[in-house]
Write an enzyme that holds these catalytic residues in place. Structure first.
Site, PDB file in Angstrom:
ATOM      1  N   HIS A 129      10.413  76.068 -21.658  1.00 59.89           N
ATOM      2  CA  HIS A 129      11.047  76.044 -22.977  1.00 59.89           C
ATOM      3  C   HIS A 129      10.019  75.971 -24.100  1.00 59.89           C
ATOM      4  O   HIS A 129       8.816  75.790 -23.856  1.00 59.89           O
ATOM      5  CB  HIS A 129      12.014  74.861 -23.073  1.00 59.89           C
ATOM      6  CG  HIS A 129      11.365  73.511 -22.868  1.00 59.89           C
ATOM      7  ND1 HIS A 129      10.660  72.862 -23.848  1.00 59.89           N
ATOM      8  CD2 HIS A 129      11.334  72.693 -21.776  1.00 59.89           C
ATOM      9  CE1 HIS A 129      10.214  71.701 -23.391  1.00 59.89           C
ATOM     10  NE2 HIS A 129      10.605  71.578 -22.121  1.00 59.89           N
ATOM     11  N   CYS A 145       9.098  69.349 -17.124  1.00 59.13           N
ATOM     12  CA  CYS A 145       9.337  70.714 -17.582  1.00 59.13           C
ATOM     13  C   CYS A 145       8.031  71.400 -17.968  1.00 59.13           C
ATOM     14  O   CYS A 145       6.987  70.771 -18.108  1.00 59.13           O
ATOM     15  CB  CYS A 145      10.297  70.714 -18.772  1.00 59.13           C
ATOM     16  SG  CYS A 145      12.035  70.545 -18.315  1.00 59.13           S
TER      17      CYS A 145
END
Length: 335
Positions: A129, A145
């Site tokens: 992301h 992440c």
């Protein structure tokens, strides 16, 4: 006109970066896309039909909250997502005196940035992301992440397809050959303390390549690279230390100690491309990330982090060899 010139310059710069970025010893699938993330290198590589398409700097999980190694598939995409904060991170925020909130809507304060691309099954809470803290990329920073500069995340999301292969690997060195067959070596810090660099196989591959191509490897440069572990790419067969890469780099299959280039994986038949799964804009996404206010930003460099104290007892070493996502218990993924 000025905008066009700027775009051309950025495109040229991107090509130069891709041409001069050390490539891991990895064999992407020969048909279709393959996303490869090398943790120590803090880089994401996007391959298509066995050919490198792009390279991006990334921030990956901290030693305490590691990005798990393994083979995955790219999942759904969410543009301008709402971040649903996992319970483990809500507890961390509360302990740090941050406001007790369960979600953050789209906007400049959202740590997911403008897009979230799912990595593996949703139960893992993993994704690739954007960010609201650009100075944190590249780095060893996240709760698991993979974080990118927001403009890169948008470009990546528009390029990659749902269902594409993805691999998270842990290689502490890159051995590449340029168009003149000179060898280039880079080595990286060991953020997860895996100590899995097979220097014997690396030196064997260097010697085999040099002999096969009538070159001489410089032992002092090799030792310097392995000692410094700063990610800097050094020519170990060039006459001068300040030589420049000629043409595109290609990865040498050094993990096997050979004098061969890494080759794409042959596949019996390519599966039809899966239709992109794009969630409605603003969709809620639970992900193992954090906001800009939870940590002090670090310089955007590829230098190793300062030496840390020994890991806390509750931390368990991550296997040096990749594991499959289904082998990772949910409780471990959410630490």
């Amino acid at each position: 006109m000025k905008k066009l010139v700027l775009l051309c310059l950025l495109a040229a710069a991107g090509t130069a970066v891709a041409n001069n970025t050390p490539l891991p010893d990895f064999s992407p699938v020969a048909a279709g896309q393959h996303v490869v993330i090398n943790i120590p290198q803090m880089r994401l590589f996007l391959y298509e039909n066995g050919q490198l398409k792009n390279v991006y700097p990334v921030a990956v999980g901290k030693n305490r909250t590691r990005t798990p190694l393994g083979n995955y598939n790219i999942g759904s995409k969410a543009y301008n997502p709402t971040w649903t904060i996992p319970a483990s991170i809500r507890r961390e925020r509360a302990a740090s005196g941050l406001p007790e909130i369960s979600s953050i809507p789209p906007g400049p304060s959202n740590p997911l940035g403008p897009v979230f691309v799912r990595l593996g099954p949703p139960r893992l809470g993993l994704g690739i992301h954007g960010t609201n803290a650009p100075s944190s990329v590249p780095g060893i920073r996240s709760h698991g992440c993979v974080r990118m500069h927001s403009n890169n995340a948008l470009q990546f999301a528009r390029s990659v397809h749902t269902g594409a292969n993805a691999s998270v690997i842990y290689q502490l060195a890159s051995l590449n050959a340029d168009a003149n067959k000179h060898l280039w070596l880079a080595a990286y810090a060991d953020p997860y303390q895996q100590r899995n660099l097979n220097t014997a196989a690396l030196r064997q591959s260097i010697a085999a390549w040099a002999q096969a191509n009538g070159l001489t490897a410089n032992p002092a440069r090799i030792n310097s690279v392995l000692r410094s572990r700063n990610g800097r790419l050094v020519c170990i067969t060039c006459q001068t230390a300040n030589a420049r890469v000629q043409g595109k780099l290609q990865s040498v299959a050094w993990q096997n100690g050979t004098a061969e280039l890494s080759r794409p994986q042959a596949v019996e038949a390519s599966e039809p491309q899966q239709q992109d799964e794009i969630l409605p804009e603003g969709s809620a996404v639970e992900a193992l990330t954090d906001g800009a206010g939870t940590e002090t930003p670090i310089p955007a460099s590829n230098r190793p982090a300062p030496r840390r104290r020994a890991a806390e007892p509750r931390e368990r070493p991550l296997p040096a060899t990749p594991v499959q996502p289904q082998d990772i218990p949910l409780s471990d993924a959410l630490l």
